[in-house]
Motif scaffolding. Structure first.
Motif, mmCIF file in Angstrom:
data_model
loop_
_atom_site.group_PDB
_atom_site.id
_atom_site.type_symbol
_atom_site.label_atom_id
_atom_site.label_comp_id
_atom_site.label_asym_id
_atom_site.label_seq_id
_atom_site.Cartn_x
_atom_site.Cartn_y
_atom_site.Cartn_z
ATOM 1 N N LYS A 1 -8.499 -3.423 9.171
ATOM 2 C CA LYS A 1 -7.838 -1.897 9.491
ATOM 3 C C LYS A 1 -8.947 -0.798 9.843
ATOM 4 O O LYS A 1 -9.830 -0.937 9.579
ATOM 5 N N GLU A 2 -8.660 -0.182 10.835
ATOM 6 C CA GLU A 2 -9.449 0.658 11.338
ATOM 7 C C GLU A 2 -8.930 2.210 10.855
ATOM 8 O O GLU A 2 -7.865 2.665 11.640
ATOM 9 N N GLY A 3 -9.815 2.928 10.351
ATOM 10 C CA GLY A 3 -9.373 4.261 10.062
ATOM 11 C C GLY A 3 -8.639 4.136 8.611
ATOM 12 O O GLY A 3 -8.273 3.325 8.296
ATOM 13 N N LYS A 4 -8.052 5.331 8.250
ATOM 14 C CA LYS A 4 -7.388 5.758 7.061
ATOM 15 C C LYS A 4 -5.799 4.806 7.365
ATOM 16 O O LYS A 4 -5.363 4.911 8.420
ATOM 17 N N TRP A 5 -5.472 4.537 6.227
ATOM 18 C CA TRP A 5 -4.243 3.729 6.306
ATOM 19 C C TRP A 5 -2.757 4.746 6.572
ATOM 20 O O TRP A 5 -1.976 4.178 7.120
ATOM 21 N N TYR A 6 -3.066 5.903 6.457
ATOM 22 C CA TYR A 6 -1.994 6.826 6.642
ATOM 23 C C TYR A 6 -2.302 7.588 7.784
ATOM 24 O O TYR A 6 -1.481 8.439 8.115
ATOM 25 N N VAL A 7 -3.195 7.190 8.767
ATOM 26 C CA VAL A 7 -3.357 7.842 10.196
ATOM 27 C C VAL A 7 -2.852 7.029 11.231
ATOM 28 O O VAL A 7 -3.355 5.945 11.365
ATOM 29 N N GLY A 8 -1.811 7.554 11.753
ATOM 30 C CA GLY A 8 -1.316 6.801 12.865
ATOM 31 C C GLY A 8 -0.105 5.826 12.427
ATOM 32 O O GLY A 8 -0.128 5.256 11.457
ATOM 33 N N TRP A 9 0.862 5.917 13.314
ATOM 34 C CA TRP A 9 2.114 4.931 12.903
ATOM 35 C C TRP A 9 1.720 3.290 12.665
ATOM 36 O O TRP A 9 2.150 2.776 11.974
ATOM 37 N N LYS A 10 0.717 3.201 13.642
ATOM 38 C CA LYS A 10 0.324 1.267 13.523
ATOM 39 C C LYS A 10 -0.115 1.474 12.218
ATOM 40 O O LYS A 10 0.197 0.432 11.590
ATOM 41 N N ASN A 11 -1.013 2.179 11.697
ATOM 42 C CA ASN A 11 -1.928 1.913 10.380
ATOM 43 C C ASN A 11 -0.923 1.941 9.475
ATOM 44 O O ASN A 11 -0.712 1.207 8.320
ATOM 45 N N ILE A 12 -0.131 3.152 9.201
ATOM 46 C CA ILE A 12 1.158 3.102 8.098
ATOM 47 C C ILE A 12 2.039 1.773 8.268
ATOM 48 O O ILE A 12 2.148 1.335 7.132
ATOM 49 N N CYS A 13 2.456 1.569 9.364
ATOM 50 C CA CYS A 13 3.538 0.082 9.167
ATOM 51 C C CYS A 13 2.646 -1.016 8.836
ATOM 52 O O CYS A 13 3.160 -1.730 8.088
ATOM 53 N N LEU A 14 1.653 -1.174 9.341
ATOM 54 C CA LEU A 14 0.728 -2.439 8.934
ATOM 55 C C LEU A 14 0.310 -2.270 7.506
ATOM 56 O O LEU A 14 0.191 -3.102 6.752
ATOM 57 N N SER A 15 0.114 -0.927 6.987
ATOM 58 C CA SER A 15 -0.329 -0.999 5.604
ATOM 59 C C SER A 15 0.770 -1.367 4.660
ATOM 60 O O SER A 15 0.598 -1.841 3.779
ATOM 61 N N ILE A 16 1.831 -0.856 5.228
ATOM 62 C CA ILE A 16 3.612 -1.226 4.155
ATOM 63 C C ILE A 16 3.398 -2.696 4.290
ATOM 64 O O ILE A 16 3.903 -3.287 3.222
ATOM 65 N N LEU A 17 3.254 -3.142 5.464
ATOM 66 C CA LEU A 17 3.604 -4.741 5.691
ATOM 67 C C LEU A 17 2.552 -5.584 4.887
ATOM 68 O O LEU A 17 3.043 -6.433 4.116
ATOM 69 N N ASN A 18 1.349 -5.262 4.826
ATOM 70 C CA ASN A 18 0.371 -6.081 4.307
ATOM 71 C C ASN A 18 0.480 -5.616 2.569
ATOM 72 O O ASN A 18 0.050 -6.432 1.695
ATOM 73 N N GLY A 19 0.815 -4.535 2.257
ATOM 74 C CA GLY A 19 1.306 -4.327 0.789
ATOM 75 C C GLY A 19 2.226 -5.033 0.234
ATOM 76 O O GLY A 19 2.284 -5.560 -0.662
ATOM 77 N N LEU A 20 3.153 -5.231 1.077
ATOM 78 C CA LEU A 20 4.466 -6.147 0.784
ATOM 79 C C LEU A 20 4.078 -7.776 0.655
ATOM 80 O O LEU A 20 4.287 -8.357 -0.271
#
Length: 503
Positions: free
Chosen positions: A442-461
């Motif tokens: 991950k590059e940057g904060k998980w909540y910065v940018g739609w890409k990071n948000i979507c991938l954070s949710i995916l990896n959380g699942l």
């Protein structure tokens, strides 16, 4: 005579050239390219050289320690070339083949029984959905290797996030997992021999020993580039065998009692055990680092995991659906037990090469891992000397013996696969890759940018899937073992009784 650091092809030159070579793209070549490149490096570039990375780095530890470069006499360049070049011959197509052969045999044998428990619709959904998740997590696993080229085994990657503790924990999990897989192949071989010979009077322990000996012999080659395309044989034999059996059943296919949804009698532990059998089928991320370490162009791994993932999704989904449709609710695990006596004997005979070759790959991978850990700076790990071969023979023999003990101690096909999935694949395929993404990719904060948000949710699942599999899957496997023993539907541990697998 020139000083060691000035000699053409000296170890210091090779190391410096290797560093340049592995940091460049594409790396379409072999170890011989590094040796040729080393001849063109100026002596000044290496003479006080940079802290060296030990040739034993494949043991998983970063060896930049600033120590004095070893001389050619300590580790000959000829030995390096002879020992290392044979380990960098995998292209992405051969990698795909190795992964297919390693994964497909037991996966395709267990999927139909899972469909019978879950029903056609949930079976198809889980087969496709978990396959897509496995492709994604394997991509993440490969990205760790691309960013940290010294990673040669799964334990090396876990060390990056959990330090020494993670390295030792993942290393132990990796070794135990692969030995358990080898044990499951011993068990499958035992079942196959019993059905082929069709004489339950012969002691089942004898067939287990024969299977272990074959696995030992096939596992002796220490590299992966030589394995042939045999994974497809298993799929073909299952479809042919169960298709013929269904055709001869009363009413043909129209008389088979398959259902779209789970049967009313299905319990939670049965459903989750069936799910772990599907999860087992997508365990290719576990050995991915070991295979990538032998690739001449590691970045091509992406092609391999997509090819492998799509092929497996197709084979598993079609195998599960067709065999369930052919046989119905009485389909057994492994699936070939569902065919009639004659057809089953033929089909198991066709599948034998796949059972033993795919099982031997696991022995080879864990053997290479243990050897690199035990002899990180010795020629023994290259397996091209008498001492190296003797050590390799003893190691593979020990691994095979332990695998045989496991097969006899837990002679339940589905439950054994469930235990493996719950305790190990839950981590290697799910929660470890999710943690890799959060901490290494991950590059940057998980909540910065739609890409990071979507991938954070995916990896959380994905992380949650891993933890649920670990907890519920372990419970389901233990419950199935207890239930099987209570009902007397399986043979006991270390017994000669072969009636449970007879025709």
């Amino acid at each position: 005579m020139a000083a060691p650091t000035e000699r053409r092809g000296s170890l210091a030159r090779v190391q410096q050239a290797s560093k340049t070579y592995w940091s460049s793209e594409p790396r379409a070549g072999s170890w011989s390219n590094i040796r040729r490149a080393s001849a063109d490096l100026p002596v000044a570039a290496i003479a006080g050289a940079a802290p060296r990375r030990s040739l034993g780095a494949s043991s998983g530890q970063d060896k930049y320690d600033g120590e004095k470069p070893a001389s050619d006499e300590e580790f000959g360049v000829g030995d390096i070339h002879e020992g290392e070049e044979k380990y960098h011959r995998l292209g992405w197509k051969k990698l795909t083949v190795c992964l297919i052969v390693e994964a497909i045999a037991l996966g395709s044998l267990s999927i139909p029984g899972a469909f019978a428990v879950l029903g056609m619709a949930p079976g198809v959904i889980l087969s496709i959905g978990l396959g897509l998740v496995a492709i994604y997590t394997s991509y993440v696993v490969g990205q760790v290797r691309m960013r940290h080229p010294h990673v040669a085994h799964y334990a090396d990657a876990v060390q990056l996030i959990w330090g020494k503790f993670g390295y030792e924990l993942a290393g132990a999990m990796f070794a135990v997992f692969l030995i358990l897989i080898t044990g499951s192949h011993v068990l499958t071989g035992t079942i196959a021999w019993i059905r082929i010979v069709d004489d339950t009077a012969i002691c089942a322990l004898a067939w287990g020993i024969i299977s272990a000996v074959i696995l030992f012999i096939v596992a002796l080659p220490p590299t992966f580039a030589e394995f042939a395309i045999l994974g497809y044989v298993d799929f073909v034999s299952i479809i042919i065998a169960t298709g013929v059996e269904a055709h001869s059943a009363p009413g043909g296919l129209s008389g088979v009692d398959w259902s779209v949804w789970p049967p009313p009698t299905t319990t939670f532990y049965q459903a989750f055990l069936a799910t772990t059998n599907i999860i087992f089928a997508y365990s290719f991320a576990v050995c991915q680092y070991s295979f990538m370490a032998e690739m001449h162009t590691p970045k091509d791994y992406v092609k391999s995991i997509w090819a492998l993932g799509l092929i497996e999704m197709f084979i598993y989904t079609v195998t599960g659906a067709l065999v369930y449709a052919f046989v119905g609710s009485t389909v057994k695990s492994p699936a070939l037990l569902s065919a009639g006596p004659v057809v089953s004997r033929i089909a198991f005979g066709i599948a034998l090469p796949v059972i033993f070759i795919s099982g031997s790959i696991n022995s080879t991978v864990v053997g290479r891992y243990i050897l690199n850990r035990a002899f990180p700076k010795s020629e023994i790990r290259l397996i091209h000397t008498k001492a190296g071969w003797l050590t390799w023979l003893a190691l593979i023999a020990t691994i095979t013996l332990v695998a045989w003990v496991i097969a006899e101690a837990i002679p339940f096909f589905s439950a054994l696969l469930g235990i493996i999935s719950s305790l190990f694949i839950s981590g290697f395929t799910f929660y470890f890759p999710a943690l890799f993404w959060f901490q290494l990719i991950k590059e940057g904060k998980w909540y910065v940018g739609w890409k990071n948000i979507c991938l954070s949710i995916l990896n959380g699942l994905v992380f949650c899937i891993g933890l649920i599999t670990l907890g519920c899957g372990t419970y389901a496997s233990v419950e199935d073992i207890v239930s099987s023993y209570a009902s007397g539907s399986v043979r006991g541990s270390f017994t000669c009784d072969a009636t449970a697998y007879g025709g």
